[in-house]
Motif scaffolding. Structure first.
Motif, PDB file in Angstrom:
ATOM      1  N   THR A 231      -4.512   0.947 -13.774  1.00 18.30           N
ATOM      2  CA  THR A 231      -5.547   0.673 -12.792  1.00 18.30           C
ATOM      3  C   THR A 231      -5.566   1.742 -11.706  1.00 18.30           C
ATOM      4  O   THR A 231      -6.636   2.179 -11.274  1.00 18.30           O
ATOM      5  N   SER A 232      -4.405   2.193 -11.274  1.00 19.39           N
ATOM      6  CA  SER A 232      -4.331   3.273 -10.281  1.00 19.39           C
ATOM      7  C   SER A 232      -4.940   4.549 -10.833  1.00 19.39           C
ATOM      8  O   SER A 232      -5.636   5.275 -10.115  1.00 19.39           O
ATOM      9  N   PHE A 233      -4.698   4.816 -12.104  1.00 21.64           N
ATOM     10  CA  PHE A 233      -5.243   6.008 -12.752  1.00 21.64           C
ATOM     11  C   PHE A 233      -6.771   5.955 -12.789  1.00 21.64           C
ATOM     12  O   PHE A 233      -7.445   6.927 -12.443  1.00 21.64           O
ATOM     13  N   VAL A 234      -7.316   4.821 -13.187  1.00 27.63           N
ATOM     14  CA  VAL A 234      -8.773   4.655 -13.253  1.00 27.63           C
ATOM     15  C   VAL A 234      -9.383   4.757 -11.858  1.00 27.63           C
ATOM     16  O   VAL A 234     -10.385   5.452 -11.646  1.00 27.63           O
ATOM     17  N   LEU A 235      -8.791   4.086 -10.898  1.00 22.18           N
ATOM     18  CA  LEU A 235      -9.316   4.096  -9.539  1.00 22.18           C
ATOM     19  C   LEU A 235      -9.251   5.494  -8.925  1.00 22.18           C
ATOM     20  O   LEU A 235     -10.187   5.922  -8.249  1.00 22.18           O
ATOM     21  N   ALA A 236      -8.171   6.228  -9.190  1.00 22.23           N
ATOM     22  CA  ALA A 236      -8.065   7.603  -8.687  1.00 22.23           C
ATOM     23  C   ALA A 236      -9.144   8.481  -9.313  1.00 22.23           C
ATOM     24  O   ALA A 236      -9.752   9.310  -8.622  1.00 22.23           O
TER      25      ALA A 236
ATOM     26  N   LEU B  78       0.055   6.030  -8.117  1.00 23.51           N
ATOM     27  CA  LEU B  78       0.302   6.485  -9.486  1.00 23.51           C
ATOM     28  C   LEU B  78       1.621   7.239  -9.570  1.00 23.51           C
ATOM     29  O   LEU B  78       2.460   6.956 -10.435  1.00 23.51           O
ATOM     30  N   ILE B  79       1.825   8.176  -8.661  1.00 27.13           N
ATOM     31  CA  ILE B  79       3.071   8.961  -8.647  1.00 27.13           C
ATOM     32  C   ILE B  79       4.268   8.065  -8.366  1.00 27.13           C
ATOM     33  O   ILE B  79       5.308   8.178  -9.016  1.00 27.13           O
ATOM     34  N   ARG B  80       4.122   7.155  -7.400  1.00 29.62           N
ATOM     35  CA  ARG B  80       5.214   6.240  -7.076  1.00 29.62           C
ATOM     36  C   ARG B  80       5.605   5.402  -8.289  1.00 29.62           C
ATOM     37  O   ARG B  80       6.782   5.241  -8.604  1.00 29.62           O
ATOM     38  N   ASN B  81       4.614   4.855  -8.985  1.00 26.79           N
ATOM     39  CA  ASN B  81       4.910   4.027 -10.158  1.00 26.79           C
ATOM     40  C   ASN B  81       5.572   4.835 -11.257  1.00 26.79           C
ATOM     41  O   ASN B  81       6.472   4.342 -11.936  1.00 26.79           O
ATOM     42  N   LEU B  82       5.151   6.068 -11.449  1.00 23.49           N
ATOM     43  CA  LEU B  82       5.786   6.906 -12.471  1.00 23.49           C
ATOM     44  C   LEU B  82       7.241   7.193 -12.127  1.00 23.49           C
ATOM     45  O   LEU B  82       8.108   7.192 -12.998  1.00 23.49           O
ATOM     46  N   ILE B  83       7.528   7.432 -10.858  1.00 27.12           N
ATOM     47  CA  ILE B  83       8.891   7.753 -10.445  1.00 27.12           C
ATOM     48  C   ILE B  83       9.784   6.518 -10.445  1.00 27.12           C
ATOM     49  O   ILE B  83      10.875   6.525 -11.009  1.00 27.12           O
TER      50      ILE B  83
END
Length: 109
Positions: free
Chosen positions: A61-66, A93-98
């Motif tokens: 969802t963060s990816f789509v919204l970004a 997005l970056i936070r979730n990936l890390i």
């Protein structure tokens, strides 16, 4: 796993942005999109708060919204609201990936 407070704050910010778009401009699509994305992100924060965390919904969802808000920012050049939501979504997005990299099947262990 503890509660994903940052995820819940992100969801509330997106929902509040939709409400503000409706209040200031009378935009029903803004209200609908803000509340829908806020609800999805809130459920995603709930899933990442579980043990083991399941961050894929919030990540997607963060990816789509970004992407959507980034395209709107590129067209309009206005930082509010499109640029701000794009920046916040990229940060989420970056936070979730890390933070959740060990729980993401496509990154491996």
């Amino acid at each position: 796993m503890s509660t994903d407070v940052v995820g819940y704050l992100y969801a509330a910010t997106v929902a509040a942005g939709g409400i503000m778009g409706y209040v200031k401009a009378g935009s029903i699509p803004s209200l609908g999109a803000g509340l829908a994305f806020g609800a999805i992100l809130g459920f995603g924060a709930h899933l990442t708060s579980q043990n083991p965390p399941k961050p894929l919904l919030q990540l997607g969802t963060s990816f789509v919204l970004a992407g959507v808000m980034g395209a709107r920012f590129a067209r309009s050049g206005k930082i509010m609201p499109a640029g701000a939501i794009c920046i916040i979504s990229c940060a989420a997005l970056i936070r979730n990936l890390i933070v959740y990299r060990q729980n993401l099947p496509f990154l491996g262990r």
